[in-house]
Design a protein around this motif. Structure first.
Motif, short mmCIF file in Angstrom:
data_model
loop_
_atom_site.label_atom_id
_atom_site.label_comp_id
_atom_site.label_asym_id
_atom_site.label_seq_id
_atom_site.Cartn_x
_atom_site.Cartn_y
_atom_site.Cartn_z
N GLY A 1 59.17 51.23 42.59
CA GLY A 1 60.49 51.67 42.13
C GLY A 1 61.09 50.72 41.11
N VAL B 1 65.55 52.09 32.71
CA VAL B 1 66.80 51.51 32.22
C VAL B 1 66.76 51.31 30.71
N THR C 1 72.20 59.46 42.27
CA THR C 1 71.34 58.82 43.27
C THR C 1 72.16 58.27 44.42
N GLY D 1 62.04 51.70 37.50
CA GLY D 1 63.44 51.53 37.15
C GLY D 1 63.63 50.67 35.91
#
Lengths: 148, 97
Positions: free
Chosen positions: B52, B60, B75, B56
């Motif tokens: 993750g 980003v 989320t 992520g």
């Protein structure tokens, strides 16, 4: 002044943390696969977890050494202070576990976890059973809680 | 941080992630030494977190600020809904698994 010292530290930290993350992930993945067949899988997973826990500490030590070499004492002192806090928290809570691994008091543990993280509080609230004293049954009940 | 300090969302989420890491480091070693970490649960969580985190970090950089905020709020809303339901004994994962 061909190369900024700041740059150097950042790159070294990134390399250390990246490499450590890969090693830790690999160890945990191996342990997880092993735990499906062998009883020592859990121990390998714990070794991987230990690597992950050691990584930020290693990072702090690296920063402390670098700042000290650069004679940036304010930053060195900050890094040393954080290391000290980690050492104190580890030392102060290690005592009950001496020779009694997994025999921690569940009630106290839950309250500590709850006070630290609201997420854990919510998770605990959704858990039908309190973890029992015995590590093996605690594992089973946690698994049951996750499955239900 | 986002509204009070008027930081860009990428800056505030990076800062909070970093701070969580530092504060967690102090307690992680303590829990580990106490033997309070259950490998059967911690192992998969770590692997999932690493995957993750990688996804992520890429996301980003790729997603513009406005959409990132929307994604973040969605989320969090989903997670809080799941937690609230879990508090009443309803588990979403059971239905989806």
């Amino acid at each position: 002044m061909t190369d900024l010292p700041h740059d150097h530290l950042e790159r070294r930290l990134a390399r250390t943390l990246g490499l450590g993350t890969w090693i830790g992930s690999t160890v945990i993945a191996v342990g997880f696969l092993a735990s499906l067949r062998l009883p020592i899988g859990g121990a390998i997973e714990m070794a991987g977890v230990a690597i992950f826990i050691a990584l930020p500490v290693l990072r702090l030590a690296l920063m402390l050494a670098t700042f000290a070499r650069r004679q940036e004492w304010a930053f060195a002192a900050t890094a040393a202070l954080v290391l000290l806090i980690i050492a104190i928290s580890a030392a102060s809570s290690a005592k009950p576990a001496d020779g009694a691994q997994g025999r921690s008091r569940p009630v106290q543990r839950n309250s500590a976890v709850t006070s630290i993280s609201p997420t854990m509080a919510a998770l605990n609230a959704g858990r039908p059973h309190r973890p029992s004293r015995n590590p093996s049954t605690r594992l089973v009940s946690s698994r049951a809680a996750m499955a239900s | 941080m986002d509204t009070a300090l008027r930081l860009p969302i990428k800056v505030s989420s990076a800062t909070s992630t970093f701070m969580i890491g530092v504060t967690a480091a102090a307690s992680a070693a303590a829990y580990f030494l106490r033997g309070d970490i259950i490998p059967a649960i911690a192992g998969p969580i770590v692997l999932g977190s690493v995957l993750g985190a990688l996804a992520g970090a890429k996301l980003v950089l790729a997603v513009p600020d406005g959409r990132l905020r929307l994604l973040f709020v969605a989320t969090l809303a989903l997670l809080s809904l799941q937690m609230a339901l879990a508090a009443f004994g309803v588990n979403l994962a059971r239905g989806m698994a």
